[in-house]
Design a protein around this motif. Structure first.
Motif, PDB file in Angstrom:
ATOM      1  N   ALA A  58      11.235   3.804   8.585  1.00 34.09           N
ATOM      2  CA  ALA A  58      11.304   2.410   9.021  1.00 34.09           C
ATOM      3  C   ALA A  58      10.820   2.262  10.463  1.00 34.09           C
ATOM      4  CB  ALA A  58      12.730   1.890   8.878  1.00 34.09           C
ATOM      5  N   ARG A  59      11.221   3.176  11.339  1.00 36.51           N
ATOM      6  CA  ARG A  59      10.799   3.092  12.740  1.00 36.51           C
ATOM      7  C   ARG A  59       9.296   3.352  12.879  1.00 36.51           C
ATOM      8  NH1 ARG A  59      13.064   2.476  17.748  1.00 36.51           N
ATOM      9  NH2 ARG A  59      14.155   0.903  16.507  1.00 36.51           N
ATOM     10  N   GLU A  60       8.764   4.236  12.064  1.00 38.86           N
ATOM     11  CA  GLU A  60       7.328   4.506  12.110  1.00 38.86           C
ATOM     12  C   GLU A  60       6.531   3.298  11.615  1.00 38.86           C
ATOM     13  OE1 GLU A  60       7.857   9.331  11.503  1.00 38.86           O
ATOM     14  OE2 GLU A  60       7.244   8.073   9.811  1.00 38.86           O
ATOM     15  N   ARG A  61       7.062   2.571  10.637  1.00 38.01           N
ATOM     16  CA  ARG A  61       6.410   1.328  10.200  1.00 38.01           C
ATOM     17  C   ARG A  61       6.402   0.301  11.327  1.00 38.01           C
ATOM     18  NH1 ARG A  61       6.666  -0.834   4.175  1.00 38.01           N
ATOM     19  NH2 ARG A  61       6.534   1.104   2.983  1.00 38.01           N
ATOM     20  N   GLU A  62       7.530   0.210  12.021  1.00 43.93           N
ATOM     21  CA  GLU A  62       7.599  -0.709  13.157  1.00 43.93           C
ATOM     22  C   GLU A  62       6.592  -0.316  14.229  1.00 43.93           C
ATOM     23  OE1 GLU A  62      11.617  -0.415  14.378  1.00 43.93           O
ATOM     24  OE2 GLU A  62      12.410  -1.696  12.788  1.00 43.93           O
ATOM     25  N   THR A  63       6.446   0.988  14.443  1.00 44.02           N
ATOM     26  CA  THR A  63       5.482   1.483  15.427  1.00 44.02           C
ATOM     27  C   THR A  63       4.067   1.103  15.020  1.00 44.02           C
ATOM     28  OG1 THR A  63       6.916   3.362  15.981  1.00 44.02           O
ATOM     29  CG2 THR A  63       4.583   3.540  16.582  1.00 44.02           C
ATOM     30  N   LEU A  64       3.726   1.295  13.753  1.00 46.65           N
ATOM     31  CA  LEU A  64       2.397   0.933  13.267  1.00 46.65           C
ATOM     32  C   LEU A  64       2.155  -0.568  13.394  1.00 46.65           C
ATOM     33  CD1 LEU A  64      -0.262   1.682  11.895  1.00 46.65           C
ATOM     34  CD2 LEU A  64       0.899   1.513   9.677  1.00 46.65           C
ATOM     35  N   LEU A  65       3.174  -1.356  13.112  1.00 48.96           N
ATOM     36  CA  LEU A  65       3.068  -2.804  13.247  1.00 48.96           C
ATOM     37  C   LEU A  65       2.719  -3.194  14.684  1.00 48.96           C
ATOM     38  CD1 LEU A  65       3.524  -5.737  12.196  1.00 48.96           C
ATOM     39  CD2 LEU A  65       5.938  -5.435  12.796  1.00 48.96           C
TER      40      LEU A  65
ATOM     41  N   ASP B 104       0.852  -1.181   0.000  1.00 46.25           N
ATOM     42  CA  ASP B 104       0.000   0.000   0.000  1.00 46.25           C
ATOM     43  C   ASP B 104       0.888   1.232   0.000  1.00 46.25           C
ATOM     44  OD1 ASP B 104      -1.726   2.204   1.053  1.00 46.25           O
ATOM     45  OD2 ASP B 104      -3.202   0.592   1.188  1.00 46.25           O
ATOM     46  N   VAL B 105       0.621   2.154  -0.921  1.00 48.25           N
ATOM     47  CA  VAL B 105       1.481   3.332  -1.069  1.00 48.25           C
ATOM     48  C   VAL B 105       1.423   4.232   0.148  1.00 48.25           C
ATOM     49  CG1 VAL B 105       1.348   3.318  -3.582  1.00 48.25           C
ATOM     50  CG2 VAL B 105      -0.369   4.574  -2.273  1.00 48.25           C
ATOM     51  N   ARG B 106       0.385   4.092   0.983  1.00 45.24           N
ATOM     52  CA  ARG B 106       0.304   4.927   2.187  1.00 45.24           C
ATOM     53  C   ARG B 106       1.507   4.716   3.089  1.00 45.24           C
ATOM     54  NH1 ARG B 106      -5.496   3.528   4.570  1.00 45.24           N
ATOM     55  NH2 ARG B 106      -5.057   1.552   3.510  1.00 45.24           N
ATOM     56  N   LEU B 107       2.026   3.502   3.099  1.00 42.27           N
ATOM     57  CA  LEU B 107       3.146   3.205   3.982  1.00 42.27           C
ATOM     58  C   LEU B 107       4.439   3.863   3.523  1.00 42.27           C
ATOM     59  CD1 LEU B 107       2.531  -0.579   4.719  1.00 42.27           C
ATOM     60  CD2 LEU B 107       1.847   1.411   6.076  1.00 42.27           C
ATOM     61  N   ASP B 108       4.501   4.311   2.269  1.00 40.50           N
ATOM     62  CA  ASP B 108       5.711   4.952   1.755  1.00 40.50           C
ATOM     63  C   ASP B 108       6.035   6.246   2.494  1.00 40.50           C
ATOM     64  OD1 ASP B 108       5.879   2.923  -0.068  1.00 40.50           O
ATOM     65  OD2 ASP B 108       5.036   4.074  -1.743  1.00 40.50           O
ATOM     66  N   ALA B 109       4.995   6.842   3.128  1.00 37.68           N
ATOM     67  CA  ALA B 109       5.202   8.097   3.855  1.00 37.68           C
ATOM     68  C   ALA B 109       5.907   7.888   5.193  1.00 37.68           C
ATOM     69  CB  ALA B 109       3.855   8.793   4.091  1.00 37.68           C
ATOM     70  N   LEU B 110       5.990   6.641   5.651  1.00 35.88           N
ATOM     71  CA  LEU B 110       6.537   6.361   6.971  1.00 35.88           C
ATOM     72  C   LEU B 110       8.011   5.995   6.917  1.00 35.88           C
ATOM     73  CD1 LEU B 110       3.681   4.126   8.451  1.00 35.88           C
ATOM     74  CD2 LEU B 110       3.888   6.623   8.526  1.00 35.88           C
TER      75      LEU B 110
ATOM     76  N   GLY C 264       2.449   9.777  17.148  1.00 36.36           N
ATOM     77  CA  GLY C 264       1.908  11.019  16.604  1.00 36.36           C
ATOM     78  C   GLY C 264       2.271  11.210  15.146  1.00 36.36           C
ATOM     79  N   ASN C 265       3.502  10.868  14.795  1.00 37.55           N
ATOM     80  CA  ASN C 265       3.934  10.996  13.398  1.00 37.55           C
ATOM     81  C   ASN C 265       3.170  10.038  12.491  1.00 37.55           C
ATOM     82  OD1 ASN C 265       5.822  12.947  14.060  1.00 37.55           O
ATOM     83  ND2 ASN C 265       7.523  11.522  14.206  1.00 37.55           N
ATOM     84  N   VAL C 266       2.956   8.810  12.985  1.00 33.53           N
ATOM     85  CA  VAL C 266       2.201   7.825  12.200  1.00 33.53           C
ATOM     86  C   VAL C 266       0.782   8.326  11.936  1.00 33.53           C
ATOM     87  CG1 VAL C 266       1.147   5.527  12.272  1.00 33.53           C
ATOM     88  CG2 VAL C 266       3.536   5.817  12.932  1.00 33.53           C
ATOM     89  N   LEU C 267       0.122   8.795  12.989  1.00 38.28           N
ATOM     90  CA  LEU C 267      -1.252   9.277  12.846  1.00 38.28           C
ATOM     91  C   LEU C 267      -1.320  10.468  11.898  1.00 38.28           C
ATOM     92  CD1 LEU C 267      -2.573   9.077  16.536  1.00 38.28           C
ATOM     93  CD2 LEU C 267      -2.669   7.337  14.740  1.00 38.28           C
ATOM     94  N   SER C 268      -0.381  11.396  12.050  1.00 38.55           N
ATOM     95  CA  SER C 268      -0.381  12.595  11.223  1.00 38.55           C
ATOM     96  C   SER C 268      -0.125  12.271   9.752  1.00 38.55           C
ATOM     97  CB  SER C 268       0.684  13.573  11.735  1.00 38.55           C
ATOM     98  OG  SER C 268       0.767  14.705  10.907  1.00 38.55           O
TER      99      SER C 268
ATOM    100  N   GLU D 151      -5.363  -3.141   6.851  1.00 34.62           N
ATOM    101  CA  GLU D 151      -5.788  -2.772   5.505  1.00 34.62           C
ATOM    102  C   GLU D 151      -4.615  -2.622   4.549  1.00 34.62           C
ATOM    103  OE1 GLU D 151      -9.992  -0.400   6.229  1.00 34.62           O
ATOM    104  OE2 GLU D 151      -8.130   0.749   6.112  1.00 34.62           O
ATOM    105  N   THR D 152      -3.503  -2.142   5.039  1.00 35.10           N
ATOM    106  CA  THR D 152      -2.335  -1.951   4.184  1.00 35.10           C
ATOM    107  C   THR D 152      -1.522  -3.221   4.000  1.00 35.10           C
ATOM    108  OG1 THR D 152      -0.987  -1.248   6.065  1.00 35.10           O
ATOM    109  CG2 THR D 152      -2.093   0.497   4.804  1.00 35.10           C
ATOM    110  N   GLY D 153      -1.882  -4.274   4.733  1.00 34.42           N
ATOM    111  CA  GLY D 153      -1.142  -5.517   4.623  1.00 34.42           C
ATOM    112  C   GLY D 153       0.101  -5.565   5.477  1.00 34.42           C
ATOM    113  N   LEU D 154       0.321  -4.544   6.330  1.00 38.38           N
ATOM    114  CA  LEU D 154       1.487  -4.561   7.205  1.00 38.38           C
ATOM    115  C   LEU D 154       1.406  -5.753   8.151  1.00 38.38           C
ATOM    116  CD1 LEU D 154       4.054  -2.965   7.902  1.00 38.38           C
ATOM    117  CD2 LEU D 154       2.719  -1.710   9.597  1.00 38.38           C
ATOM    118  N   ILE D 155       0.166  -6.079   8.573  1.00 40.97           N
ATOM    119  CA  ILE D 155      -0.079  -7.287   9.354  1.00 40.97           C
ATOM    120  C   ILE D 155      -0.967  -8.204   8.522  1.00 40.97           C
ATOM    121  CG2 ILE D 155      -1.138  -8.251  11.426  1.00 40.97           C
ATOM    122  CD1 ILE D 155      -0.446  -5.758  12.893  1.00 40.97           C
TER     123      ILE D 155
END
Length: 225
Positions: free
Chosen positions: A153-160, A145-151, A187-191, A207-211
Motif C-alpha cells: 500500500a505504501r509503495e502504491r502511494e509512493t508511485l502515485l 493493472d496486475v503490475r500494481l499487485d506486486a506493490l 527503490g522498491n517500486v522501481l525494482s 499506464e496502470t490507471g493509478l493516476i
C-alpha cells in the motif's frame, strides 16, 4: 569525479550559453557542442559522456531519434519549449531521463545535470501536467493493472506521488518520514515493476490507471530526485 556532458542544440546561442554555464563548474566538463541529433549521437559514441542535453527539435535527426539511438550509452535530458511541444510522451518512451525548459535558471541547469549524472531522473510538475494532457488526447482510460499487485500500500502511494511530480523531499513531507525511507520506497517500486528510473515510474502511474487523466499534478519547486 568529473561529469562529462554533450550539449546538442541547433541554436548556437542556447548551445554555447549552456556549455559556458556548465563548463564553469568544477565538477562538470562539456566535451562536445553540436547542432543536430546525428552529430550528438556521434559525439556520445566518440566521447563517452555521462549526460547528453538534447534539444527535441533539431535538423538532420531530432532529439527523440537521437535519444533512441544513444540508448544506454549515457543519460539524456531533453531541452524543450515545453508549452508548445507535443513530443513529450514520445521522448519519455524514447528513454529520456528528464526535461529542461530552454529558459531554465542557471542553478537549476547545473542541478539537473548533477541529478541525472548520479543516476536519478528529473520530472517537474509541468512535465507531469503535459503527460496528463497527452493521455487525455490519446483517450487513455483508467483501468486496473496486475503490475500494481506486486506493490505494498505504501509503495502504491509512493508511485502515485511520483506520478504527480513530487520529489523525494516532498514525498517525505507527505508521509512524515525521512528522505532515506522514501528512497527505499522508490527503490522498491522501481525494482518490483522493472523500471529504470522515476521518469518510467511516472509513465507507469498513468499506464496502470493509478493516476487518471483528469487528476491534477502536484508538487512544485526545483525538479529532481
Amino acid at each position: 569525479m568529473t561529469i562529462r556532458v554533450v550539449v546538442a542544440d541547433d541554436q548556437e546561442l542556447v548551445r554555447s550559453g549552456f556549455a559556458m554555464i556548465l563548463d564553469a563548474q568544477p565538477d562538470i566538463e562539456v566535451v562536445a557542442e553540436v547542432g543536430d541529433g546525428a552529430l550528438a549521437v556521434d559525439a556520445v559514441r566518440r566521447h563517452g559522456p555521462d549526460v547528453a542535453l538534447l534539444d527535441i527539435r533539431m535538423p538532420v535527426m531530432d532529439g527523440i531519434e537521437a535519444c533512441r539511438a544513444i540508448g544506454g550509452d549515457c543519460r539524456t535530458v531533453m531541452l524543450t519549449t515545453f508549452d508548445s511541444d507535443e513530443y513529450v510522451y514520445e521522448a519519455l518512451h524514447a528513454g529520456a531521463s528528464g526535461f529542461l525548459l530552454k529558459d531554465v535558471r542557471r542553478d537549476d541547469l547545473v542541478h539537473a545535470v548533477r541529478v541525472v549524472a548520479r543516476g536519478d531522473a528529473l520530472l517537474a510538475p509541468s512535465v507531469a501536467r503535459r503527460l496528463v494532457e497527452e493521455y487525455t488526447a490519446r483517450g487513455a482510460r483508467r483501468r486496473d493493472d496486475v503490475r500494481l499487485d506486486a506493490l505494498t500500500a505504501r509503495e502504491r502511494e509512493t508511485l502515485l506521488l511520483l506520478g504527480r511530480g513530487l520529489s523525494n523531499a516532498e514525498i517525505a513531507a507527505e508521509f512524515v518520514v525521512s528522505e532515506h525511507t522514501v528512497k527505499t520506497h522508490v527503490g522498491n517500486v522501481l525494482s518490483k515493476l522493472g523500471l529504470r528510473d522515476r521518469v518510467q515510474a511516472v509513465i507507469c502511474a498513468y499506464e496502470t490507471g493509478l493516476i487518471a487523466a483528469g487528476d491534477p499534478p502536484r508538487g512544485g519547486g526545483r525538479p529532481g530526485g
